[in-house]
Motif scaffolding. Structure first.
Motif, PDB file in Angstrom:
ATOM      1  N   VAL A 117       0.832  -1.214   0.000  1.00  0.00           N
ATOM      2  CA  VAL A 117       0.000   0.000   0.000  1.00  0.00           C
ATOM      3  C   VAL A 117       0.866   1.264   0.000  1.00  0.00           C
ATOM      4  CG1 VAL A 117      -1.990  -1.120   1.068  1.00  0.00           C
ATOM      5  CG2 VAL A 117      -0.277   0.006   2.509  1.00  0.00           C
ATOM      6  N   ALA A 118       2.144   1.127   0.383  1.00  0.00           N
ATOM      7  CA  ALA A 118       3.051   2.295   0.329  1.00  0.00           C
ATOM      8  C   ALA A 118       3.264   2.759  -1.112  1.00  0.00           C
ATOM      9  CB  ALA A 118       4.389   1.966   0.974  1.00  0.00           C
ATOM     10  N   ASP A 119       3.039   1.869  -2.076  1.00  0.00           N
ATOM     11  CA  ASP A 119       3.237   2.202  -3.493  1.00  0.00           C
ATOM     12  C   ASP A 119       1.923   2.501  -4.222  1.00  0.00           C
ATOM     13  OD1 ASP A 119       5.909   1.635  -3.085  1.00  0.00           O
ATOM     14  OD2 ASP A 119       5.694  -0.457  -3.695  1.00  0.00           O
ATOM     15  N   LYS A 120       0.851   2.630  -3.483  1.00  0.00           N
ATOM     16  CA  LYS A 120      -0.485   2.827  -4.053  1.00  0.00           C
ATOM     17  C   LYS A 120      -0.531   4.013  -5.030  1.00  0.00           C
ATOM     18  CE  LYS A 120      -3.712   4.942  -1.605  1.00  0.00           C
ATOM     19  NZ  LYS A 120      -4.181   5.896  -2.616  1.00  0.00           N
ATOM     20  N   GLY A 121      -1.363   3.888  -6.042  1.00  0.00           N
ATOM     21  CA  GLY A 121      -1.596   5.017  -6.942  1.00  0.00           C
ATOM     22  C   GLY A 121      -2.305   6.146  -6.216  1.00  0.00           C
ATOM     23  N   ASP A 122      -2.161   7.362  -6.752  1.00  0.00           N
ATOM     24  CA  ASP A 122      -2.728   8.534  -6.057  1.00  0.00           C
ATOM     25  C   ASP A 122      -4.187   8.790  -6.416  1.00  0.00           C
ATOM     26  OD1 ASP A 122      -2.438   9.365  -8.686  1.00  0.00           O
ATOM     27  OD2 ASP A 122      -1.621  11.328  -8.176  1.00  0.00           O
ATOM     28  N   TYR A 123      -4.719   8.034  -7.377  1.00  0.00           N
ATOM     29  CA  TYR A 123      -6.046   8.361  -7.900  1.00  0.00           C
ATOM     30  C   TYR A 123      -7.185   7.584  -7.225  1.00  0.00           C
ATOM     31  CZ  TYR A 123      -5.344   4.094 -10.621  1.00  0.00           C
ATOM     32  OH  TYR A 123      -5.094   2.804 -10.994  1.00  0.00           O
ATOM     33  N   TYR A 124      -6.863   6.815  -6.198  1.00  0.00           N
ATOM     34  CA  TYR A 124      -7.916   6.092  -5.470  1.00  0.00           C
ATOM     35  C   TYR A 124      -7.494   5.952  -4.012  1.00  0.00           C
ATOM     36  CZ  TYR A 124      -4.769   2.079  -5.767  1.00  0.00           C
ATOM     37  OH  TYR A 124      -3.672   1.251  -5.658  1.00  0.00           O
ATOM     38  N   GLU A 125      -8.480   5.628  -3.169  1.00  0.00           N
ATOM     39  CA  GLU A 125      -8.240   5.360  -1.750  1.00  0.00           C
ATOM     40  C   GLU A 125      -8.693   3.945  -1.438  1.00  0.00           C
ATOM     41  OE1 GLU A 125      -6.641   7.495   0.036  1.00  0.00           O
ATOM     42  OE2 GLU A 125      -6.689   9.062  -1.509  1.00  0.00           O
ATOM     43  N   ILE A 126      -8.161   3.388  -0.366  1.00  0.00           N
ATOM     44  CA  ILE A 126      -8.601   2.069   0.098  1.00  0.00           C
ATOM     45  C   ILE A 126      -9.621   2.305   1.210  1.00  0.00           C
ATOM     46  CG2 ILE A 126      -7.903  -0.109   1.152  1.00  0.00           C
ATOM     47  CD1 ILE A 126      -5.061   0.491  -0.022  1.00  0.00           C
ATOM     48  N   HIS A 127     -10.851   1.842   1.014  1.00  0.00           N
ATOM     49  CA  HIS A 127     -11.924   2.149   1.964  1.00  0.00           C
ATOM     50  C   HIS A 127     -12.392   0.935   2.759  1.00  0.00           C
ATOM     51  CE1 HIS A 127     -12.862   6.348   0.921  1.00  0.00           C
ATOM     52  NE2 HIS A 127     -12.461   6.016  -0.300  1.00  0.00           N
ATOM     53  N   ASP A 128     -12.032  -0.272   2.324  1.00  0.00           N
ATOM     54  CA  ASP A 128     -12.570  -1.429   3.056  1.00  0.00           C
ATOM     55  C   ASP A 128     -11.741  -1.677   4.321  1.00  0.00           C
ATOM     56  OD1 ASP A 128     -10.254  -2.883   2.428  1.00  0.00           O
ATOM     57  OD2 ASP A 128     -11.135  -3.742   0.633  1.00  0.00           O
ATOM     58  N   ASP A 129     -12.148  -2.674   5.114  1.00  0.00           N
ATOM     59  CA  ASP A 129     -11.473  -2.907   6.384  1.00  0.00           C
ATOM     60  C   ASP A 129     -10.546  -4.127   6.339  1.00  0.00           C
ATOM     61  OD1 ASP A 129     -13.398  -4.801   6.209  1.00  0.00           O
ATOM     62  OD2 ASP A 129     -14.477  -4.233   8.042  1.00  0.00           O
ATOM     63  N   ALA A 130     -10.158  -4.549   5.140  1.00  0.00           N
ATOM     64  CA  ALA A 130      -9.177  -5.633   5.030  1.00  0.00           C
ATOM     65  C   ALA A 130      -7.815  -5.150   5.555  1.00  0.00           C
ATOM     66  CB  ALA A 130      -9.057  -6.079   3.569  1.00  0.00           C
ATOM     67  N   ASP A 131      -6.986  -6.099   5.987  1.00  0.00           N
ATOM     68  CA  ASP A 131      -5.647  -5.756   6.494  1.00  0.00           C
ATOM     69  C   ASP A 131      -4.860  -4.991   5.436  1.00  0.00           C
ATOM     70  OD1 ASP A 131      -6.277  -7.218   8.723  1.00  0.00           O
ATOM     71  OD2 ASP A 131      -5.170  -9.002   8.080  1.00  0.00           O
ATOM     72  N   GLN A 132      -3.978  -4.113   5.893  1.00  0.00           N
ATOM     73  CA  GLN A 132      -3.108  -3.384   4.961  1.00  0.00           C
ATOM     74  C   GLN A 132      -1.656  -3.562   5.372  1.00  0.00           C
ATOM     75  OE1 GLN A 132      -4.136   0.696   4.108  1.00  0.00           O
ATOM     76  NE2 GLN A 132      -6.323   0.307   4.233  1.00  0.00           N
ATOM     77  N   LEU A 133      -0.822  -3.951   4.417  1.00  0.00           N
ATOM     78  CA  LEU A 133       0.617  -4.072   4.654  1.00  0.00           C
ATOM     79  C   LEU A 133       1.342  -3.096   3.733  1.00  0.00           C
ATOM     80  CD1 LEU A 133       1.013  -7.967   4.743  1.00  0.00           C
ATOM     81  CD2 LEU A 133       0.670  -6.407   6.667  1.00  0.00           C
ATOM     82  N   SER A 134       2.372  -2.446   4.264  1.00  0.00           N
ATOM     83  CA  SER A 134       3.086  -1.472   3.431  1.00  0.00           C
ATOM     84  C   SER A 134       3.881  -2.163   2.330  1.00  0.00           C
ATOM     85  CB  SER A 134       3.997  -0.600   4.282  1.00  0.00           C
ATOM     86  OG  SER A 134       4.956  -1.401   4.929  1.00  0.00           O
ATOM     87  N   GLY A 135       4.375  -3.382   2.598  1.00  0.00           N
ATOM     88  CA  GLY A 135       5.123  -4.128   1.601  1.00  0.00           C
ATOM     89  C   GLY A 135       4.484  -5.469   1.336  1.00  0.00           C
ATOM     90  N   SER A 136       5.334  -6.511   1.183  1.00  0.00           N
ATOM     91  CA  SER A 136       4.828  -7.844   0.852  1.00  0.00           C
ATOM     92  C   SER A 136       4.456  -8.607   2.111  1.00  0.00           C
ATOM     93  CB  SER A 136       5.871  -8.633   0.081  1.00  0.00           C
ATOM     94  OG  SER A 136       6.901  -9.026   0.963  1.00  0.00           O
ATOM     95  N   MET A 137       3.772  -9.712   1.927  1.00  0.00           N
ATOM     96  CA  MET A 137       3.412 -10.570   3.053  1.00  0.00           C
ATOM     97  C   MET A 137       4.661 -11.185   3.660  1.00  0.00           C
ATOM     98  SD  MET A 137      -0.145 -12.299   1.958  1.00  0.00           S
ATOM     99  CE  MET A 137       0.249 -12.689   0.268  1.00  0.00           C
ATOM    100  N   LEU A 138       5.667 -11.463   2.825  1.00  0.00           N
ATOM    101  CA  LEU A 138       6.912 -12.060   3.319  1.00  0.00           C
ATOM    102  C   LEU A 138       7.630 -11.099   4.264  1.00  0.00           C
ATOM    103  CD1 LEU A 138       8.716 -14.535   3.020  1.00  0.00           C
ATOM    104  CD2 LEU A 138       9.882 -13.381   1.145  1.00  0.00           C
ATOM    105  N   THR A 139       7.703  -9.833   3.869  1.00  0.00           N
ATOM    106  CA  THR A 139       8.338  -8.826   4.699  1.00  0.00           C
ATOM    107  C   THR A 139       7.621  -8.718   6.043  1.00  0.00           C
ATOM    108  OG1 THR A 139       8.813  -7.595   2.689  1.00  0.00           O
ATOM    109  CG2 THR A 139       9.096  -6.418   4.756  1.00  0.00           C
ATOM    110  N   ALA A 140       6.293  -8.724   5.966  1.00  0.00           N
ATOM    111  CA  ALA A 140       5.518  -8.572   7.200  1.00  0.00           C
ATOM    112  C   ALA A 140       5.742  -9.739   8.146  1.00  0.00           C
ATOM    113  CB  ALA A 140       4.026  -8.449   6.856  1.00  0.00           C
ATOM    114  N   SER A 141       5.847 -10.962   7.590  1.00  0.00           N
ATOM    115  CA  SER A 141       5.990 -12.130   8.465  1.00  0.00           C
ATOM    116  C   SER A 141       7.348 -12.150   9.152  1.00  0.00           C
ATOM    117  CB  SER A 141       5.795 -13.412   7.650  1.00  0.00           C
ATOM    118  OG  SER A 141       6.845 -13.554   6.715  1.00  0.00           O
ATOM    119  N   ARG A 142       8.303 -11.414   8.575  1.00  0.00           N
ATOM    120  CA  ARG A 142       9.632 -11.374   9.197  1.00  0.00           C
ATOM    121  C   ARG A 142       9.733 -10.276  10.257  1.00  0.00           C
ATOM    122  NH1 ARG A 142      13.159 -11.754   3.657  1.00  0.00           N
ATOM    123  NH2 ARG A 142      13.268 -14.000   3.502  1.00  0.00           N
ATOM    124  N   ALA A 143       8.795  -9.344  10.209  1.00  0.00           N
ATOM    125  CA  ALA A 143       8.901  -8.174  11.095  1.00  0.00           C
ATOM    126  C   ALA A 143       8.625  -8.573  12.550  1.00  0.00           C
ATOM    127  CB  ALA A 143       7.924  -7.102  10.646  1.00  0.00           C
TER     128      ALA A 143
END
Lengths: 143, 141
Positions: A117-143
């Motif tokens: 989501v850190a690389d998201k385009g500027d022309y839309y927003e994310i409005h749902d309540d699904a989880d958001q990760l700034s990078g990949s799932m692999l990166t998140a699992s290592r954090a």
């Protein structure tokens, strides 16, 4: 939530022109939407992907499937006739991500996560309540 | 297109993932429509999202030898890169205007999503969670 919901174990999909058809007979992951710049360029929009094991997928019309090596680690499969985006494959893993839009409906799947989501385009927003990760799932699992 | 327009700075630019097809736009871009129709969903593998209605003469495309067109209905065709499969354009068959896939634009686009169209055909694996106007079919009625 998704942990107790029964995930689909069968799905069918095809490209827009129908030259490539496939069938999945095995567990399918819920949908993860990718907001990275590569996905945005190739799909022309942020795509949602399910995932399955290659060994559980059977094809018709595979000769129309063209692969583009988009990075050292992955390639993207599309139909050479109609241009439909179908697959993202992390090479050598035995698994393949399948563009949810290529699946016949109803898919029985849900969108559960947004990644890059850190690389998201500027022309839309994310409005749902699904989880958001700034990078990949692999990166998140290592954090 | 007149040389004075070509010499002006483009209002926007974009390219496919591999860079074989590039374009420049010399007209104001319109807000983005998210299209939930099954044709967009199949071809993009995702929603379609387009900034539409640009005069065809206002978009200069380089690398057209890599650009492939698929006629997706009697009234429209869809342009994609034959090398990397990137979705770039949607065009009505009169070819007077062209719609640009928002994801192909260079960032920042300065655009905003304005509406959802063909929501009656939406996929079942996501919900529309914003409060933008929704149209069952096209926004022209």
């Amino acid at each position: 939530m998704s942990q107790i919901r029964q995930l689909p174990t069968h799905g069918r999909g095809r490209c827009l022109c129908g030259a490539i058809r496939f069938e999945i007979n095995g567990p399918m992951r819920d949908v993860v939407v990718c907001h990275c710049g590569q996905c945005r360029r190739q799909h022309g929009a942020p795509p949602g992907y399910t995932q399955a094991a290659w060994e559980h997928i059977r094809f018709e019309g595979e000769e129309a499937l063209t692969w583009y090596r988009s990075s050292e680690k992955a390639r993207r499969g599309f139909c050479r006739i109609c241009g439909s985006s179908l697959f993202w494959e992390p090479i050598g893993t035995g698994r393949v991500s399948i563009a949810a839009g290529s699946l016949d409906t109803p898919t029985g799947l849900k969108t559960v996560r947004h990644i890059f989501v850190a690389d998201k385009g500027d022309y839309y927003e994310i409005h749902d309540d699904a989880d958001q990760l700034s990078g990949s799932m692999l990166t998140a699992s290592r954090a | 297109m007149s040389s004075s327009v070509v010499n002006a700075a483009p209002t926007a630019a974009g390219h496919c993932l591999c860079g074989a097809v590039r374009y420049r736009v010399f007209a104001p871009l319109k807000p983005v429509s998210a299209c939930h129709c099954s044709q967009c969903r199949r071809q993009h593998g995702a929603l379609g999202s387009y900034s539409g209605g640009l005069p065809v003469e206002s978009v200069i495309i380089d690398g057209t030898e890599h650009l492939r067109w698929y006629q997706s209905s009697a009234s429209a065709r869809r342009g994609f890169c034959g090398e990397c499969g990137s979705k770039l354009f949607w065009q009505a068959m009169d070819q007077r205007t062209i719609d640009i896939a928002a994801g192909s634009l260079d960032q920042p686009t300065g655009l905003r999503l304005a509406r959802h169209i063909f929501v009656a055909d939406k996929g079942d694996y996501y919900e529309i969670a914003d409060d933008l106007p929704r149209f069952a079919g096209s926004n022209s009625g």
